[in-house]
Design a protein around this motif. Structure first.
Motif: not given
Ligand code: FAD
Length: 310
Positions: A202, A245, A265, A299
């Motif tokens: 985000a 991972t 995560h 933000f």
């Molecule tokens: P997103 O899922 O895109 O989430 C972003 C979040 O931010 C959303 O909940 C949204 O509501 C919020 N948001 C958006 N704008 C704002 C704002 N202005 N203010 C507040 N909130 C906001 N992931 C890991 O983290 N670690 C790992 O070790 C890991 N290993 C993996 C291994 C495998 C085999 C696979 C398939 C995936 C793995 N992943 C891992 C990836 C995992 O599945 C997710 O895709 C990843 O964790 C998503 O990251 P995120 O939460 O930053 O992004």
């Protein structure tokens, strides 16, 4: 059953992961010795001698061990293995790298990332990103084990073991140290930090990630972490990734900001004592593990939180 515990250190100080792995080693049976492989790591050996329950500390001091390359250190461990029934190390990046080589050289199966010692040959370890735990029993005479340090308390440091020098001429013909780049500067180590502030996709850019998270982390004396999406997008370096991972952490306080809470995560942080989540989506899965949740725009909320800490 005598155990050789391998110390995690940087030649200057003993990493807390060693104390946690020591608690696992102590549960294996008839005491444990500690191996410090390094260069000029005498102070580390003295620290290791204070680990409660340690029989003796073996100090292997050689330029070939300075950067703990897997090849010479694995050879060193194998040369000492005859005297021990189990080789135990914390499941840090270092020993995740070296212990499989030790296991292969000893022709035994490594038992990785244990979270519980049931008996001398039976252990519990996580599978499916920590969603299930399996109990494994080994018939190998010599056990090679890495320990998930967040699952064990740190051993006390009121011991007084002796320190012995190990005379070993390592074979370092197949690898050599070139250089290293340490990310994070003076910031506390993510794996052993008491407070972790993590950011997700985000944030939208590396600049915003740093601009908003660094002041907050500075005020809390926290390590910085990141989701994989944030790492993949280039907002944070690889070794800040928390999760299946990435690194497994269990700080006293984990603040997840703009992170959805995917199971991969959660696998890396759900054992934290107190979890705080900031997310604009009140249905984000991170709130299912959070003790405190703030629903809103990061933000606005992060600068507000940072200035409130004044
Ligand atoms: P997103 O899922 O895109 O989430 C972003 C979040 O931010 C959303 O909940 C949204 O509501 C919020 N948001 C958006 N704008 C704002 C704002 N202005 N203010 C507040 N909130 C906001 N992931 C890991 O983290 N670690 C790992 O070790 C890991 N290993 C993996 C291994 C495998 C085999 C696979 C398939 C995936 C793995 N992943 C891992 C990836 C995992 O599945 C997710 O895709 C990843 O964790 C998503 O990251 P995120 O939460 O930053 O992004």
């Amino acid at each position: 059953m005598t155990t050789l515990l391998i110390a995690e250190h940087d030649n200057k100080a003993l990493n807390e992961a060693t104390l946690r792995a020591a608690s696992a080693a102590a549960k294996l049976g008839d005491g444990f010795d500690v191996l410090v492989a390094g260069e000029g790591a005498g102070a580390v050996a003295e620290e290791a001698a204070k680990i409660a329950g340690a029989g003796k500390v073996l100090n292997a001091d050689n330029a070939a061990f300075a950067h703990q390359l897997a090849e010479p250190v694995a050879d060193l461990i194998v040369s000492l293995a005859d005297g021990y029934d189990a080789i135990v190390a914390p499941a840090t990046s270092n020993w995740k790298n070296t212990l499989p080589r030790v296991a292969a050289l000893l022709d035994v199966m490594q038992i990785s990332d244990i979270t519980e010692v049931v008996s001398g040959d039976t252990f519990v370890r996580p599978i499916y990103a920590g969603n299930a735990f399996q109990k494994v029993q080994t018939s190998d005479a010599k056990k090679v084990i890495t320990v998930r340090t967040t699952a064990f308390e740190a051993a006390a440091t009121d011991g007084s073991a002796s320190v012995e020098a190990v005379d070993n001429t390592p074979n370092n013909a197949i690898s050599s140290f070139k250089s290293e780049q340490l990310a994070g500067g003076d910031r506390v180590d993510l794996a052993s930090a008491k407070v972790v502030v993590s950011g997700g996709r985000a944030f939208g850019s590396k600049e915003k990630f740093n601009e908003l998270l660094e002041p907050l982390a500075d005020k809390l004396g926290a390590a910085l972490g990141a989701s994989r999406a944030a790492v993949d997008a280039g907002y944070a370096p690889n070794d800040w990734q928390v999760g299946q991972t990435g690194k497994v952490v269990a700080p006293k306080l984990y603040i997840a900001i703009g992170i959805s809470g995917a199971i991969q995560h959660l696998a890396g942080m759900k054992d934290s004592t107190t979890i705080v989540a900031i997310n604009s989506d009140e249905d984000a899965p991170i709130f299912s593990v959070a003790d405190y949740g703030l629903v809103g725009d990061l933000f606005e909320l992060v600068p507000e939180l940072t200035s409130a800490l004044d």
